[in-house]
Design an enzyme around this catalytic site. Structure first.
Site, PDB file in Angstrom:
ATOM      1  N   ASP A 336       0.849  -0.990   0.042  1.00  0.00           N
ATOM      2  CA  ASP A 336      -0.060  -0.094  -0.053  1.00  0.00           C
ATOM      3  C   ASP A 336       0.929   1.225  -0.090  1.00  0.00           C
ATOM      4  OD1 ASP A 336      -2.271   1.673   0.606  1.00  0.00           O
ATOM      5  OD2 ASP A 336      -1.677   1.735   2.544  1.00  0.00           O
ATOM      6  N   ASP A 530      -1.253  -0.811   6.022  1.00  0.00           N
ATOM      7  CA  ASP A 530      -1.364  -0.140   7.493  1.00  0.00           C
ATOM      8  C   ASP A 530      -2.416  -0.947   8.519  1.00  0.00           C
ATOM      9  OD1 ASP A 530      -3.913   0.555   6.816  1.00  0.00           O
ATOM     10  OD2 ASP A 530      -3.474   2.743   6.439  1.00  0.00           O
ATOM     11  N   ASP A 534      -6.588  -1.814   4.921  1.00  0.00           N
ATOM     12  CA  ASP A 534      -6.114  -2.736   4.040  1.00  0.00           C
ATOM     13  C   ASP A 534      -6.482  -4.257   4.645  1.00  0.00           C
ATOM     14  OD1 ASP A 534      -5.000  -1.228   1.948  1.00  0.00           O
ATOM     15  OD2 ASP A 534      -3.683  -0.714   3.342  1.00  0.00           O
TER      16      ASP A 534
END
Length: 639
Positions: A336, A530, A534
């Site tokens: 991410d 994180d 996600d």
């Protein structure tokens, strides 16, 4: 070393001293002459060697008897008991030499190996126990003007607790009074203290180093960070790797097979007239000693346990040895962007005023216009402005959703926002070449300039990608919901292999599904996020890695590996630990099986004696344990 281990050690030392004295006496003194017969000397040796044998091995014999009574005969205690009792029983075969010394030695050195194993496991557990030290014993609550120590479980959400210098923060909360430095090393492995003052979030397990803090709790103790971490560490041993499960299943089949093979070796050849009973029984007993699988069943779990324990000291929490094993086979790492490769906080990276406009004046107008907004972009502008915001200068603030803000500052109409805001108010503006969020500023419909705001790349993000590539990771890919130009700029700066931008959460899951479908056999995909936004992708990947997860319940729940600090470089360290652990595991498997098979063959053909069998069992076990203990060395494992 605990009291039980000390008593065990002292008993073995006494047995070894007696064994050495008896060994010297039987070798150096003319016992047969003194007793007047060779057989008399043999029976005396039997009695003398029986003393250290029973001192060292009475508990092994007792355990073997208990297991036989329960119908669980086939374990190392059974193998050691049968082999050593058989060695002593050879005294009743006059045509063969005495083997009491070997029988006593087998039991003694087996116990030495077991004691060494206990020490190694204890040392490994200490690295886990160091993590357990974060558990608080009490919380301070003020009652009737006095501080009272209560059990952390008694504190409810919203209570005010007091944390004095030198004490651990017992429960997650927000500082309402005081300032201090917090030692987060037990959670993150980070040696630099973290400064906190009123308004800062603090998590349980950190040590308050200097000032007194008053903290309003935000979670009950059972749901606080320290409780979740302890639960995670305690349950790590339950999730075994495929290699570890294979060894367990292997030992269950292997032990009865070699026992039957040893029995056949001792009985079948003499029945067929291929030699004396004493010779073949001795071969069968030697076969039993060598076949004990303790080198495998000890060293393989110990290697995984050591790897998990060593990683925990760096603030890398692995939920089980199965995830450590999968992490070692990762060849694709998907990231991410926000909060993972970038800091997740917006910062002003450039101020571009128009000709004749002072940069501080441009920032001042923008900061005053955004004075009442809590949006991250507004906060970043106010932080960048060096002066104080005088709210008496501000009137008629209007936020225009998705566009920006309009306000009257010093009786002038100030517009701060994107190009759509400028167009809506028919104000002039122009593009900027820098990548980031562009905030145009107009004062009384005159373009004053623009401010560039960007999510700053973390200091060690580029180092992380380079280290992963160096470690053999084929693809480093970024998935983000951010704009394509911003994502591509970050990807170019960091050296990523692929980037996919403007994705919704479900788009990320679909992208990971496609990548998983293209993975080669045995290769694994890791997703790093994180842990909050996600969670679906973390759960879908072969290995989900949540970073910067201090206090994040979603991260601890969804991920397989939790990095307690905010440094992406720890991903590469975690992979190095996993790969070295797996190398050590397979070194032990190949070494132990190789040596055992060789000596088993030699024992079957009558070349290997009982002393070589002792090395094949105890010697191999100790060498495998020493090798497994390398997993506990954090510095060497993470280099």
């Amino acid at each position: 070393m605990n009291k039980k281990q000390k008593r065990w050690r002292n008993r073995i030392i006494v047995a070894l001293i007696i064994f050495a004295i008896v060994m010297a006496a039987t070798e150096l003194l003319p016992l047969s002459i003194w007793l007047g017969s060779e057989r008399g000397a043999v029976y005396l040796e039997f009695a003398l060697f029986l003393i250290p044998y029973l001192i060292a091995g009475y508990d092994v014999l007792a355990k073997a008897a208990r297991n036989i009574a329960r119908g669980q005969a086939f374990d190392e205690c059974f193998l050691m008991s049968v082999a050593t009792i058989g060695a002593f029983a050879m005294v009743f075969f006059p045509d063969t030499g005495p083997h009491m010394a070997e029988g006593a030695a087998v039991m003694l050195f087996y116990q030495v190996g077991e004691l060494f194993q206990s020490y190694a496991v204890g040392k490994s557990r200490k690295s886990i126990a160091a993590m357990m030290d974060i558990a608080p014993d009490y919380a301070n609550i003020e009652r009737d003007g006095e501080l009272v120590q209560v059990d952390p479980d008694e504190v409810t959400v919203g209570d005010i607790i007091v944390v004095k210098a030198g004490e651990r923060v017992p429960i997650d909360g927000v500082v309402i009074e005081g300032s201090s430095q917090l030692d987060t090393a037990a959670l993150t492995g980070e040696s630099i203290p973290r400064h906190v003052d009123a308004g800062a979030t603090v998590i349980s397990g950190c040590v308050n180093m200097t000032g007194l803090l008053k903290v309003r709790t935000t979670k009950p103790f059972g749901e606080s960070t320290v409780s979740r971490i302890l639960e995670l560490v305690e349950n790590a041993s339950e999730k075994k790797a495929r290699t570890e499960n294979f060894i367990t299943r292997f030992a269950r089949v292997y032990t009865p097979v070699v026992t039957i093979a040893a029995l056949a070796l001792a009985v079948v050849p003499p029945l067929l007239g291929m030699g004396a009973w004493s010779d073949w029984i001795l071969r069968g007993l030697t076969f039993l000693v060598v076949s004990c699988p303790c080198a495998l069943v000890i060293s393989v779990p110990l290697s995984f346990f050591g790897g998990i324990g060593g990683a925990s000291r760096l603030g890398i929490l692995v939920k089980g040895s199965n995830y450590l094993e999968q992490l070692a086979h990762v060849d694709t790492v998907v990231f991410d962007k926000t909060g993972t490769l970038t800091s997740g906080t917006f910062n002003v990276v450039a101020v571009h005023p128009e000709a004749g406009i002072d940069p501080d004046s441009l920032l001042s107008y923008a900061a005053h216009a955004e004075a009442y907004s809590d949006h991250p972009i507004a906060v970043s502008i106010k932080q960048a402005y060096a002066g104080e915001i005088d709210r008496s200068r501000i009137k008629d603030v209007q936020e225009e959703s998705g566009h920006g803000v309009r306000a009257v500052v010093d009786e002038k109409i100030v517009l701060v926002g994107n190009d759509k805001l400028m167009a809506a108010h028919e104000s002039a503006w122009h593009e900027c070449d820098l990548v980031g969020t562009i905030l145009h500023v107009s004062v009384d419909r005159t373009y004053a300039g623009h401010i560039v705001i960007a999510d700053v790349v973390k200091e060690d993000a580029a180092q992380t990608i380079a280290e992963l590539h160096a470690a053999g990771v084929k693809s480093c890919i970024m998935l983000t919901g951010d704009r394509r130009d911003v994502a591509e700029a970050v990807a170019t700066e960091l050296g990523l292999d692929e980037v996919h931008a403007q994705l919704l959460p479900e788009d990320k899951v679909n992208a990971v599904e496609r990548l998983l479908a293209n993975e080669s056999d045995g290769a694994k995909l890791a997703f790093v996020g994180d842990g909050i936004n996600d969670a679906p992708v973390l759960m879908r990947a072969d290995v989900g890695i949540a970073m910067g997860a201090m206090g994040s319940d979603a991260a601890i729940e969804a991920a397989d590996v939790v990095l307690m600090d905010d440094k992406p470089s720890n991903i590469a360290r975690a992979m190095r630990i996993a790969r070295k652990t797996m190398r050590i595991v397979w070194q032990n498997i190949v070494f132990a099986l190789g040596v055992k098979v060789l000596i088993l063959v030699l024992a079957a053909v009558g070349i290997a004696n009982m002393w070589l069998a002792v090395f094949g069992d105890v010697g191999v076990a100790i060498l495998a344990i020493l090798n497994a203990m390398r997993c506990m060395s954090v510095k060497k494992m993470s280099e």
